[in-house]
Design a protein around this motif. Structure first.
Motif, short mmCIF file in Angstrom:
data_model
loop_
_atom_site.label_atom_id
_atom_site.label_comp_id
_atom_site.label_asym_id
_atom_site.label_seq_id
_atom_site.Cartn_x
_atom_site.Cartn_y
_atom_site.Cartn_z
N ARG A 40 0.83 -1.20 0.00
CA ARG A 40 0.00 0.00 0.00
C ARG A 40 0.87 1.25 0.00
O ARG A 40 1.75 1.39 0.86
N TYR A 46 -1.12 7.60 -3.13
CA TYR A 46 -2.28 6.90 -3.68
C TYR A 46 -3.16 7.86 -4.48
O TYR A 46 -3.63 7.53 -5.57
N GLU A 306 -5.81 -1.69 0.68
CA GLU A 306 -5.38 -1.73 -0.72
C GLU A 306 -4.63 -3.01 -1.06
O GLU A 306 -4.87 -3.62 -2.12
#
Length: 312
Positions: A40, A46, A306
């Protein structure tokens, strides 16, 4: 390593030491810039990855929209026909049989009903698409590396595009019943933006839950149907609560629920009638609060899992 000398003695020689000897796996990874596959990223990273894939997200939503009714003879017309047929059924049951209009005449009740159906359908289909966005696309998730939030965002964009197509029919209905464009129609833009942000956050919450519990997709239609009846899609919520002698706390809770809030904002903007001439500022505050809390909170909740999507 060893070798025998002329005198018969055995001499040993050591292999040259590697500079990596003695380093732990974590130290080796740091030295050579290795990272865990599928790990992640940071929250800021992100968001940056999502922005870099914005063209894919938009193209994917368009492709899904065109493929949705590709097997039907009427094709994309079902995007508009489905909510209109639902509105016709609700008009017959709640407008005629149960007399749930709350004193509204047809020229106000029909736009009230159609607006409510279209707005709630936007949230309803976004939630259902979100539930299946990961579990229904495991092949794509496992084959390619991309931020998984792309999928629920793309599906919500698909539903937004579908709503915008439906708005053409809604405008025709408004004009047919004497509701003409005015300055308040500009409020459609912030109202839809707030609802889209709320829908996307909620879809991300449901996407994470649905990825680990596929049976959730079978349960959600019942939950959403209950939510629809509790939000005043087919009838004025305050009128029905008063008619049922509901306690004050229940009226406050139901009128503050996000589906009811966004419908109220849209109806105030579009409908020119005695039941929609004023709107308290607290409704906009509620709409913005729901959008920020669920939109941002849902995104963070989805991001935290994630690396687990598509595993197992």
């Amino acid at each position: 390593m060893s070798e025998t000398t002329h005198g018969g003695a055995i001499a040993t020689s050591e292999s040259p030491r590697s500079p990596d000897d003695g380093l732990s796996p974590a130290e080796l990874a740091a030295k050579y810039g290795l990272t865990v596959s599928g790990a992640r990223p940071s929250l800021v990273g992100y968001v940056r990855q999502l922005w870099e894939r914005r063209h894919f997200i938009l193209a994917f939503s368009r492709a899904k929209l065109h493929a949705q009714y590709s097997q039907a003879k009427l094709g994309q017309l079902w995007q508009v026909l489905t909510p209109l047929l639902n509105a016709a059924v609700y008009y017959f049951i709640f407008g005629l049989l149960l007399q749930g209009r709350g004193g509204m005449q047809n020229d106000e009740y029909v736009p009230f009903l159609v607006t409510g159906v279209f707005v709630f359908t936007f949230t309803q289909t976004s939630v259902m698409s979100g539930v299946r966005s990961i579990s229904g696309n495991l092949g794509l998730v496992r084959a390619l590396h991309f931020p998984r939030a792309s999928l629920p965002v793309s599906f919500c964009l698909q539903q937004l595009q579908q709503l915008l197509y439906s708005m053409v029919v809604l405008i025709v209905v408004l004009l047919a019943f004497g509701h003409y464009p005015g300055p308040l129609w500009l409020l459609l833009v912030p109202a839809l933006a707030l609802q889209f942000l709320f829908n996307t956050g909620l879809a991300m919450v449901m996407a994470r839950l649905g990825s680990s519990t596929p049976d959730l997709a079978q349960l959600m239609p019942f939950v959403l149907r209950t939510w629809m009846y509790a939000s005043g899609v087919m009838f004025p919520l305050a009128y029905m609560l008063e008619k049922a002698h509901a306690p004050d706390w229940l009226a406050v809770v139901l009128e503050a629920n996000p589906a009811a809030v966004y419908m109220e904002l849209m109806r105030y903007a579009l409908i020119d009638g005695p039941h929609h001439q004023s709107l308290g500022g607290h409704v906009w505050v509620l709409g913005a609060a729901w959008a920020l809390v669920i939109g941002i909170g849902g995104f963070v909740y989805f991001w935290k899992a994630e690396e687990r999507y598509g595993r197992g």
